[in-house]
Motif scaffolding. Structure first.
Motif, mmCIF file in Angstrom:
data_model
loop_
_atom_site.group_PDB
_atom_site.id
_atom_site.type_symbol
_atom_site.label_atom_id
_atom_site.label_comp_id
_atom_site.label_asym_id
_atom_site.label_seq_id
_atom_site.Cartn_x
_atom_site.Cartn_y
_atom_site.Cartn_z
ATOM 1 N N ASN A 1 4.819 6.891 -6.874
ATOM 2 C CA ASN A 1 4.892 6.397 -5.501
ATOM 3 C C ASN A 1 5.088 7.548 -4.521
ATOM 4 O O ASN A 1 4.515 7.546 -3.427
ATOM 5 C CB ASN A 1 6.011 5.370 -5.355
ATOM 6 N N VAL A 2 5.890 8.546 -4.896
ATOM 7 C CA VAL A 2 6.083 9.718 -4.035
ATOM 8 C C VAL A 2 4.766 10.477 -3.888
ATOM 9 O O VAL A 2 4.442 10.984 -2.811
ATOM 10 C CB VAL A 2 7.196 10.639 -4.590
ATOM 11 N N LEU A 3 3.988 10.529 -4.958
ATOM 12 C CA LEU A 3 2.668 11.167 -4.891
ATOM 13 C C LEU A 3 1.776 10.444 -3.889
ATOM 14 O O LEU A 3 1.070 11.080 -3.100
ATOM 15 C CB LEU A 3 2.010 11.177 -6.276
ATOM 16 N N ARG A 4 1.823 9.125 -3.906
ATOM 17 C CA ARG A 4 1.027 8.338 -2.950
ATOM 18 C C ARG A 4 1.471 8.620 -1.512
ATOM 19 O O ARG A 4 0.665 8.630 -0.591
ATOM 20 C CB ARG A 4 1.182 6.841 -3.229
ATOM 21 N N MET A 5 2.780 8.842 -1.337
ATOM 22 C CA MET A 5 3.342 9.013 0.003
ATOM 23 C C MET A 5 3.206 10.428 0.544
ATOM 24 O O MET A 5 3.198 10.621 1.757
ATOM 25 C CB MET A 5 4.842 8.662 -0.024
ATOM 26 N N SER A 6 3.142 11.420 -0.352
ATOM 27 C CA SER A 6 3.215 12.799 0.117
ATOM 28 C C SER A 6 2.164 13.696 -0.525
ATOM 29 O O SER A 6 0.990 13.605 -0.221
ATOM 30 C CB SER A 6 4.619 13.356 -0.127
ATOM 31 N N ASN A 7 2.605 14.580 -1.433
ATOM 32 C CA ASN A 7 1.681 15.524 -2.069
ATOM 33 C C ASN A 7 2.158 15.864 -3.477
ATOM 34 O O ASN A 7 3.219 15.418 -3.914
ATOM 35 C CB ASN A 7 1.568 16.801 -1.218
ATOM 36 N N LYS A 8 1.351 16.658 -4.170
ATOM 37 C CA LYS A 8 1.635 16.957 -5.575
ATOM 38 C C LYS A 8 2.912 17.772 -5.760
ATOM 39 O O LYS A 8 3.635 17.580 -6.738
ATOM 40 C CB LYS A 8 0.444 17.695 -6.197
ATOM 41 N N ILE A 9 3.218 18.681 -4.845
ATOM 42 C CA ILE A 9 4.421 19.516 -4.976
ATOM 43 C C ILE A 9 5.675 18.660 -4.871
ATOM 44 O O ILE A 9 6.614 18.798 -5.662
ATOM 45 C CB ILE A 9 4.432 20.647 -3.926
ATOM 46 N N THR A 10 5.694 17.767 -3.894
ATOM 47 C CA THR A 10 6.845 16.876 -3.717
ATOM 48 C C THR A 10 7.009 15.970 -4.932
ATOM 49 O O THR A 10 8.116 15.792 -5.449
ATOM 50 C CB THR A 10 6.676 16.020 -2.449
ATOM 51 N N ALA A 11 5.894 15.421 -5.399
ATOM 52 C CA ALA A 11 5.939 14.537 -6.573
ATOM 53 C C ALA A 11 6.390 15.301 -7.814
ATOM 54 O O ALA A 11 7.173 14.783 -8.621
ATOM 55 C CB ALA A 11 4.562 13.911 -6.809
ATOM 56 N N ALA A 12 5.919 16.539 -7.970
ATOM 57 C CA ALA A 12 6.314 17.359 -9.122
ATOM 58 C C ALA A 12 7.807 17.669 -9.086
ATOM 59 O O ALA A 12 8.462 17.720 -10.135
ATOM 60 C CB ALA A 12 5.512 18.657 -9.147
ATOM 61 N N GLY B 1 12.115 14.063 5.311
ATOM 62 C CA GLY B 1 11.826 13.162 6.432
ATOM 63 C C GLY B 1 10.762 12.129 6.122
ATOM 64 O O GLY B 1 10.104 11.606 7.027
ATOM 65 N N LEU B 2 10.592 11.822 4.842
ATOM 66 C CA LEU B 2 9.614 10.820 4.424
ATOM 67 C C LEU B 2 10.270 9.436 4.367
ATOM 68 O O LEU B 2 11.491 9.330 4.299
ATOM 69 C CB LEU B 2 9.055 11.178 3.037
ATOM 70 N N PRO B 3 9.473 8.371 4.384
ATOM 71 C CA PRO B 3 10.054 7.019 4.281
ATOM 72 C C PRO B 3 10.773 6.819 2.946
ATOM 73 O O PRO B 3 10.489 7.507 1.961
ATOM 74 C CB PRO B 3 8.821 6.103 4.367
ATOM 75 N N ASP B 4 11.667 5.870 2.930
ATOM 76 C CA ASP B 4 12.351 5.493 1.687
ATOM 77 C C ASP B 4 11.305 4.945 0.714
ATOM 78 O O ASP B 4 10.613 3.972 1.041
ATOM 79 C CB ASP B 4 13.407 4.425 1.996
ATOM 80 N N PRO B 5 11.163 5.534 -0.475
ATOM 81 C CA PRO B 5 10.141 5.066 -1.416
ATOM 82 C C PRO B 5 10.364 3.642 -1.916
ATOM 83 O O PRO B 5 9.469 3.033 -2.483
ATOM 84 C CB PRO B 5 10.217 6.081 -2.564
ATOM 85 N N ARG B 6 11.575 3.107 -1.669
ATOM 86 C CA ARG B 6 11.855 1.726 -2.075
ATOM 87 C C ARG B 6 11.259 0.717 -1.094
ATOM 88 O O ARG B 6 11.234 -0.482 -1.379
ATOM 89 C CB ARG B 6 13.363 1.505 -2.192
ATOM 90 N N THR B 7 10.813 1.207 0.071
ATOM 91 C CA THR B 7 10.269 0.309 1.097
ATOM 92 C C THR B 7 8.837 0.682 1.481
ATOM 93 O O THR B 7 8.302 0.170 2.459
ATOM 94 C CB THR B 7 11.148 0.350 2.361
ATOM 95 N N THR B 8 8.228 1.580 0.705
ATOM 96 C CA THR B 8 6.875 2.055 1.016
ATOM 97 C C THR B 8 6.015 2.047 -0.244
ATOM 98 O O THR B 8 6.522 2.255 -1.347
ATOM 99 C CB THR B 8 6.933 3.500 1.573
ATOM 100 N N ILE C 1 14.485 9.274 -3.756
ATOM 101 C CA ILE C 1 15.109 8.908 -2.482
ATOM 102 C C ILE C 1 15.668 10.142 -1.792
ATOM 103 O O ILE C 1 15.465 10.359 -0.587
ATOM 104 C CB ILE C 1 16.217 7.859 -2.701
ATOM 105 N N ILE C 2 16.363 10.999 -2.550
ATOM 106 C CA ILE C 2 16.974 12.201 -1.970
ATOM 107 C C ILE C 2 15.914 13.162 -1.448
ATOM 108 O O ILE C 2 16.012 13.658 -0.309
ATOM 109 C CB ILE C 2 17.880 12.893 -3.007
ATOM 110 N N VAL C 3 14.885 13.437 -2.241
ATOM 111 C CA VAL C 3 13.824 14.359 -1.820
ATOM 112 C C VAL C 3 13.102 13.814 -0.586
ATOM 113 O O VAL C 3 12.828 14.567 0.365
ATOM 114 C CB VAL C 3 12.829 14.609 -2.973
ATOM 115 N N CYS C 4 12.814 12.521 -0.578
ATOM 116 C CA CYS C 4 12.141 11.927 0.584
ATOM 117 C C CYS C 4 13.001 12.018 1.842
ATOM 118 O O CYS C 4 12.490 12.305 2.929
ATOM 119 C CB CYS C 4 11.768 10.469 0.294
ATOM 120 N N ARG C 5 14.300 11.804 1.697
ATOM 121 C CA ARG C 5 15.201 11.930 2.856
ATOM 122 C C ARG C 5 15.222 13.362 3.376
ATOM 123 O O ARG C 5 15.189 13.606 4.589
ATOM 124 C CB ARG C 5 16.618 11.504 2.463
ATOM 125 N N MET C 6 15.275 14.315 2.450
ATOM 126 C CA MET C 6 15.318 15.730 2.843
ATOM 127 C C MET C 6 14.042 16.154 3.573
ATOM 128 O O MET C 6 14.085 17.004 4.468
ATOM 129 C CB MET C 6 15.517 16.610 1.607
#
Length: 195
Positions: free
Chosen positions: A45-56, A29-36, A22-27
């Motif tokens: 789920n973060v990997l699905r929403m963004s990229n490998k670096i963010t997910a890592a 500007g990504l959607p809340d992973p609890r609603t996406t 949640i914190i990384v996604c907010r920083m």
């Protein structure tokens, strides 16, 4: 020692409640992973929403928030049974974070972090198991379920003293995946994918 152990249990829960996804996604500007996506604030789920670096990044932060309290308690010579309780507390924080309306994730990475103090060999076995199952099936949830199911076996072979704490963690993670298990049986579970 009992008061110290209780304090560490509380700290473990509070650390676990810091939702990295949640914190990384907010920083960023990504959607809340609890609603996406899968609505789960976790690495997959973060990997699905963004990229490998963010997910890592989320993966790393989720692991260390499980490692820190257990490792600290280990060095303070807290008994193995209570190390298990501390690990469970960190995972419960991730699953039901007090800072985020008690809406959290499955705590797979956090559970891995709580087991790392047992030994890097164990960590390697768990990671290899997860990767193998995920590669073969493309199901992150199934990989997690299989991995935590094997965790007590690995611990028994490496450091039997910690089998019971590991069983507690494994049972908690499998219980948290009950909806995933139902979807897997119905053939409706989402597979791992990236953009």
């Amino acid at each position: 020692m009992l008061l110290l152990t209780l304090a560490i249990i509380i700290v473990a829960y509070l650390l676990g409640s810091i939702s990295s996804a949640i914190i990384v996604c907010r920083m960023l500007g990504l959607p809340d992973p609890r609603t996406t996506g899968s609505n789960n604030p976790g690495t997959t789920n973060v990997l699905r929403m963004s990229n490998k670096i963010t997910a890592a990044t989320v993966l790393f932060l989720d692991i260390i928030k499980g490692t820190i309290p257990v490792w600290g308690a280990y060095f303070l010579q807290v008994e193995p049974f209570y190390l298990g309780i501390i690990g469970v507390a960190a995972c419960l924080g991730h699953m039901y974070p007090i800072f985020f309306d008690f809406k959290g994730g499955k705590a797979v990475a956090t559970a891995l972090g709580t087991l790392l103090p047992i030994g890097l060999g164990l960590g390697a076995l768990l990671i290899i198991t997860w990767i193998c199952v995920a590669k073969l099936t493309k199901y992150s949830s199934l990989a997690a379920i299989v991995t935590v199911s094997f965790a007590p076996v690995y611990v028994f072979l490496l450091k039997p003293l910690y089998v019971y704490p590991t069983l507690m963690l494994s049972a908690l993670i499998i219980w948290r995946h009950k909806d995933n298990i139902s979807r897997l049986l119905k053939g409706t579970e989402s597979k791992i994918s990236t953009k």
